[in-house]
Design an enzyme around this catalytic site. Structure first.
Site, PDB file in Angstrom:
ATOM      1  N   GLU A   1      -6.632  -1.411   5.957  1.00 38.33           N
ATOM      2  CA  GLU A   1      -7.513  -0.293   5.627  1.00 38.33           C
ATOM      3  C   GLU A   1      -7.846  -0.498   4.163  1.00 38.33           C
ATOM      4  O   GLU A   1      -6.963  -0.467   3.304  1.00 38.33           O
ATOM      5  CB  GLU A   1      -6.736   1.002   5.879  1.00 38.33           C
ATOM      6  CG  GLU A   1      -7.609   2.204   6.027  1.00 38.33           C
ATOM      7  CD  GLU A   1      -7.437   3.120   4.867  1.00 38.33           C
ATOM      8  OE1 GLU A   1      -8.346   3.109   4.010  1.00 38.33           O
ATOM      9  OE2 GLU A   1      -6.414   3.804   4.784  1.00 38.33           O
TER      10      GLU A   1
ATOM     11  N   CYS B   1      -9.584   7.073  -0.247  1.00 34.31           N
ATOM     12  CA  CYS B   1     -10.287   6.042   0.515  1.00 34.31           C
ATOM     13  C   CYS B   1     -11.438   6.633   1.302  1.00 34.31           C
ATOM     14  O   CYS B   1     -12.364   5.926   1.679  1.00 34.31           O
ATOM     15  CB  CYS B   1      -9.314   5.308   1.431  1.00 34.31           C
ATOM     16  SG  CYS B   1      -8.326   6.396   2.446  1.00 34.31           S
TER      17      CYS B   1
HETATM   18  P1  NDP Z   1      -4.378  -3.280  -4.537  1.00 36.61           P
HETATM   19  O1  NDP Z   1      -5.101  -3.966  -3.448  1.00 36.61           O
HETATM   20  O2  NDP Z   1      -4.300  -3.937  -5.850  1.00 36.61           O
HETATM   21  O3  NDP Z   1      -2.908  -2.953  -4.088  1.00 36.61           O
HETATM   22  C1  NDP Z   1      -2.616  -2.394  -2.837  1.00 36.61           C
HETATM   23  C2  NDP Z   1      -1.175  -2.702  -2.491  1.00 36.61           C
HETATM   24  O4  NDP Z   1      -1.037  -4.107  -2.341  1.00 36.61           O
HETATM   25  C3  NDP Z   1      -0.195  -2.306  -3.580  1.00 36.61           C
HETATM   26  O5  NDP Z   1       0.993  -1.859  -2.977  1.00 36.61           O
HETATM   27  C4  NDP Z   1       0.028  -3.601  -4.322  1.00 36.61           C
HETATM   28  O6  NDP Z   1       1.244  -3.622  -5.006  1.00 36.61           O
HETATM   29  C5  NDP Z   1       0.035  -4.559  -3.169  1.00 36.61           C
HETATM   30  N1  NDP Z   1      -0.190  -5.927  -3.542  1.00 36.61           N
HETATM   31  C6  NDP Z   1      -1.056  -6.409  -4.439  1.00 36.61           C
HETATM   32  N2  NDP Z   1      -0.980  -7.745  -4.473  1.00 36.61           N
HETATM   33  C7  NDP Z   1      -0.035  -8.098  -3.583  1.00 36.61           C
HETATM   34  C8  NDP Z   1       0.532  -9.336  -3.186  1.00 36.61           C
HETATM   35  N3  NDP Z   1       0.110 -10.486  -3.700  1.00 36.61           N
HETATM   36  N4  NDP Z   1       1.501  -9.326  -2.269  1.00 36.61           N
HETATM   37  C9  NDP Z   1       1.942  -8.186  -1.732  1.00 36.61           C
HETATM   38  N5  NDP Z   1       1.458  -6.981  -2.080  1.00 36.61           N
HETATM   39  C10 NDP Z   1       0.482  -6.944  -2.997  1.00 36.61           C
HETATM   40  O7  NDP Z   1      -4.987  -1.867  -4.640  1.00 36.61           O
HETATM   41  P2  NDP Z   1      -4.625  -0.716  -5.659  1.00 36.61           P
HETATM   42  O8  NDP Z   1      -3.720   0.230  -4.964  1.00 36.61           O
HETATM   43  O9  NDP Z   1      -4.182  -1.191  -6.995  1.00 36.61           O
HETATM   44  O10 NDP Z   1      -6.055  -0.181  -5.817  1.00 36.61           O
HETATM   45  C11 NDP Z   1      -7.033  -1.029  -6.386  1.00 36.61           C
HETATM   46  C12 NDP Z   1      -8.343  -0.767  -5.728  1.00 36.61           C
HETATM   47  O11 NDP Z   1      -8.245  -0.813  -4.310  1.00 36.61           O
HETATM   48  C13 NDP Z   1      -8.897   0.578  -6.005  1.00 36.61           C
HETATM   49  O12 NDP Z   1      -9.499   0.611  -7.227  1.00 36.61           O
HETATM   50  C14 NDP Z   1      -9.835   0.760  -4.864  1.00 36.61           C
HETATM   51  O13 NDP Z   1     -11.057   0.151  -5.116  1.00 36.61           O
HETATM   52  C15 NDP Z   1      -9.173   0.058  -3.732  1.00 36.61           C
HETATM   53  N6  NDP Z   1      -8.466   0.975  -2.850  1.00 36.61           N
HETATM   54  C16 NDP Z   1      -9.044   1.283  -1.695  1.00 36.61           C
HETATM   55  C17 NDP Z   1      -8.433   2.150  -0.842  1.00 36.61           C
HETATM   56  C18 NDP Z   1      -9.065   2.458   0.410  1.00 36.61           C
HETATM   57  O14 NDP Z   1      -8.354   2.816   1.320  1.00 36.61           O
HETATM   58  N7  NDP Z   1     -10.358   2.390   0.537  1.00 36.61           N
HETATM   59  C19 NDP Z   1      -7.167   2.778  -1.144  1.00 36.61           C
HETATM   60  C20 NDP Z   1      -6.646   2.396  -2.417  1.00 36.61           C
HETATM   61  C21 NDP Z   1      -7.258   1.489  -3.195  1.00 36.61           C
HETATM   62  P3  NDP Z   1       1.301  -3.460  -6.609  1.00 36.61           P
HETATM   63  O15 NDP Z   1       0.793  -2.107  -6.895  1.00 36.61           O
HETATM   64  O16 NDP Z   1       2.739  -3.612  -6.892  1.00 36.61           O
HETATM   65  O17 NDP Z   1       0.438  -4.529  -7.149  1.00 36.61           O
END
Ligand code: NDP
Length: 676
Positions: free
Chosen positions: A258, A297
């Protein structure tokens, strides 16, 4: 200032941050206040613990046992939610944001607890759909069943919902019977850590059912098998990176995503200024832009209105946005708090700059806005920013750039087809809403836009008081969307549980199918009842226990009496000539309801006993007409049992009525509530 140590919970041990720990900053002050992550985390031990300890313990239980756990967890978290609120202010969330995240998460647990007990069996096998007739004589049948995966669910969550984000994935996982390893986003993982601590301390879950990784996940994803599931929420970039991990691809590890979504809201062509729908539209858009500071989201990113109402929409929306007090989320007067981090603020500003290439900013100035009770520069504050895109057909960024903050763009449409085309330019979204009082508009949008959106939300003057809001994913309804939204689907009630189970096609004889699913199928062996089954208590009844009644002849007087007594004088029961002209009937026939009543008269045991109530009748079919002089008899079989509580349970009986030639005249399932 002391730095909080946010731990992981791995293989039964709390592991404090260590080498590779990440620093977490307060959203309100920007100051570092916590640390999470430890490179030395033994991820293999975590996977082993889940697979070898948590999974078997959960699978030994039935759906109802696990549903009861969810209910107990929800009640426990509910009793401690103030502590979660207090901590969660640091993420920039206001008290009303907490209601979405914390209360919303607890509510989701309650809904799954209830659905588990009402819609899933009190056993270990979930039956999906009806028995399939695969042979002429019914000795070889088919049935789909679902059983829990033997692996572990790895839940990777976004920062915006540290509690709901965890619980909306955890509830269907636990209900399925699969252990989970939760990995919250680092920025808000301290709230998740507290929620996990509360759940573990409650002692409700078996050992190994729930583990937590704060900070990095190490190489856990490289160690997954075909029995594991990754459920991811976050950015499209991260989703793409993780889902194309060769190990995940090679092993067909389930990956549910998602991710980004350019959700739209359409103001119907009928909803001119002055209508209740126009006001409702402005209210919903303002709420979606400002709740969680736009970090949802499902937030409305594109506001699609008839071209001639665009100026009125901008004016009304700007007036409402102007009332949004921005400030320290702990203040009661604050309507919008901070974004989760300064990095997130910079990301939103960069994305807003891209949108500004296509659109003009008509409300909100990030360089000049008031913040109450906090430092606008030090904290991750931003004002709501409204853009107007005058040429949405030739614009690009407004349709593909998700500024994950309080940012939205108004665009005009010429006619409904144009509105639908613009909504679909998001190339797959979680939700689109339509504010209209015109059902033909709703139908046209449903047909034209349904394929591009995971959820369509219609609202108007009739539903607005009780509607749940454009942005609220509900545990009953699916949440997910095609394309840009990740192509995944979560929740949707029992559908969400299926992500953690394997659907298997079972083929075999009626006895084999009955034994596997614990549901009697017609033609399976009957168990001769020791006594009338209505005299036996719920837990004494066996699946397949059957009685056959004596026959009863239906007379013409019976049919006439029933017609007169009930007022059902339909010609097929009262007029021989007219009935004969009807191709379905040989002449006057007995009422179907007369047959049901006679059937009850034949199988009922009249004395006070364990049958407490007749609660319904399902799947009724009348198969052959019954004429005066025919004799009907009944076979009554225990098909399925579902315990409700310690006092009573539901018994589903298979009832077949046959005539003197042993031909079926009617079939149905009778539901009774029986004392335990
Ligand atoms: P990210 O995609 O950066 O992170 C989402 C999750 O993935 C976090 O738990 C993060 O952990 C984890 N993650 C990141 N890299 C890895 C990896 N290499 N291996 C395993 N896990 C990983 O999203 P954010 O939450 O930081 O949000 C950033 C952007 O994502 C927002 O600005 C927005 O644009 C979008 N977003 C969209 C959503 C939606 O549902 N539409 C919801 C939330 C965000 P960690 O935090 O430790 O890096």
């Amino acid at each position: 200032m002391t730095i909080e140590q946010i731990s992981s919970f791995a293989a039964g041990q709390w592991i404090a941050p260590g080498s590779g720990a990440r620093t977490i900053h307060s959203a309100i002050t920007g100051a570092p206040f916590a640390s999470a992550g430890n490179d030395a985390l033994d991820v293999q031990a975590m996977l082993d613990h889940a697979r070898n300890v948590g999974g078997p313990a959960l699978r030994a239980l039935g759906f109802h046992d696990r549903a009861r756990m969810l209910k107990a967890l929800a009640a426990h978290l509910g009793a401690h939610k103030q502590a979660l609120y207090d901590l969660s202010f640091n993420t920039g969330a206001t008290q009303s944001d907490h209601l979405i995240d914390i209360d919303g998460g607890i509510g989701t647990l309650f809904v799954f607890a209830s659905k588990g007990r009402r819609e899933m069996p009190d056993g270990q096998v979930y039956v999906d759909g009806d028995v399939e007739q695969l042979s002429r004589n019914g000795t070889f049948l088919g049935q789909h069943i679902c059983t829990p995966l033997h692996g572990v669910a790895v839940h990777i969550n976004a920062f915006n919902f540290p509690v709901w984000g965890m619980l909306e994935k955890l509830a269907p996982t636990i209900l399925a019977g699969v252990p989970a390893i939760v990995k919250p986003a680092t920025n808000s993982c301290y709230v998740t850590e507290l929620a996990v601590k509360l759940m573990l301390d409650s002692g409700i879950l078996p050992d190994g059912a729930l583990q937590l990784v704060t900070g990095g996940l190490g190489d856990m994803l490289d160690r997954l098998t075909c029995q594991d599931v990754v459920s991811f929420t976050g950015s499209a970039d991260t989703a793409l990176k993780l889902r194309q991990n060769p190990h995940i691809l090679e092993n067909s590890v389930r990956f549910v995503a998602e991710q980004d979504s350019l959700n739209a809201s359409i103001l119907g062509p009928d909803a001119a200024p002055g209508t209740p729908e126009f006001d409702l539209f402005v209210k919903e858009v303002q709420r979606e832009m400002t709740a969680k500071a736009g970090q949802k989201c499902t937030a409305i990113r594109r506001i699609i209105a008839p071209e001639n109402t665009v100026p009125a929409v901008i004016e009304a929306l700007s007036a409402r946005l102007a009332k949004t007090t921005i400030g320290d989320p702990r203040l009661e007067s604050t309507r919008m708090g901070a974004l989760v981090s300064l990095d997130q603020k910079q990301d939103v500003l960069a994305k807003a700059a891209l949108i500004a290439e296509d659109a003009e900013r008509v409300y909100g100035d990030p360089e000049n806005f008031a913040v109450e009770g906090a430092d606008a520069e030090a904290g991750a504050f931003l004002p709501p920013m409204l853009f107007h895109c005058a040429d949405p057909d030739n614009a690009r960024h407004v349709h593909n750039t998700e500024a994950f903050g309080p940012v939205s763009t108004v665009m005009g449409y010429r006619d409904l087809d144009h509105a639908i085309a613009l909504a679909n330019r998001g190339e797959g979204s979680l939700v689109a809403s339509v504010i209209t009082h015109d059902p033909t508009v709703a139908r046209e949008v449903a047909l034209g836009a349904g394929a591009f959106h995971g959820r369509l939300y219609f609202n108007n003057r009739d539903s607005m008081k009780e509607s749940t809001g454009h942005g609220s994913p509900l545990p009953h309804m699916v949440h997910g969307g095609p394309g840009r939204a990740g192509g995944g689907e979560e929740m949707g009630g029992v559908r969400g549980v299926m992500h953690y189970m394997q659907r298997t096609a079972i083929q075999g004889s009626p006895d084999i199918l009955s034994a596997i699913a614990d549901v009697w199928v017609p033609e399976a062996q009957e168990i001769k009842a020791e006594a009338h089954p209505f005299t036996r208590r719920f837990h004494d009844l066996s699946i397949g226990e059957t009685i056959h009644t004596d026959p009863r002849t239906v007379s013409l007087e019976d049919i006439e009496h029933f017609a007169e007594f009930t007022g059902d004088t339909f010609y097929a029961h009262t007029d021989e000539d007219a009935a004969k002209r009807n191709p379905f009937f040989p002449g006057r026939v007995a009422h179907g309801y007369l047959l049901l009543s006679f059937a009850a008269g034949l199988f009922v045991e009249p004395n006070e006993g364990p049958v407490l109530a007749n609660t319904g009748l399902d799947n009724l079919r009348f198969m052959k007409p019954v004429s005066a002089g025919d004799a009907i008899k009944v076979r009554l079989t225990v098909k399925k049992k579902t315990r409700r509580n310690d006092e009573y349970g539901e018994v589903r009986w298979h009832v077949t009525l046959t005539d003197q030639d042993d031909e079926k005249v009617a079939e149905y399932e009778l539901l009774t509530m029986n004392a335990y």
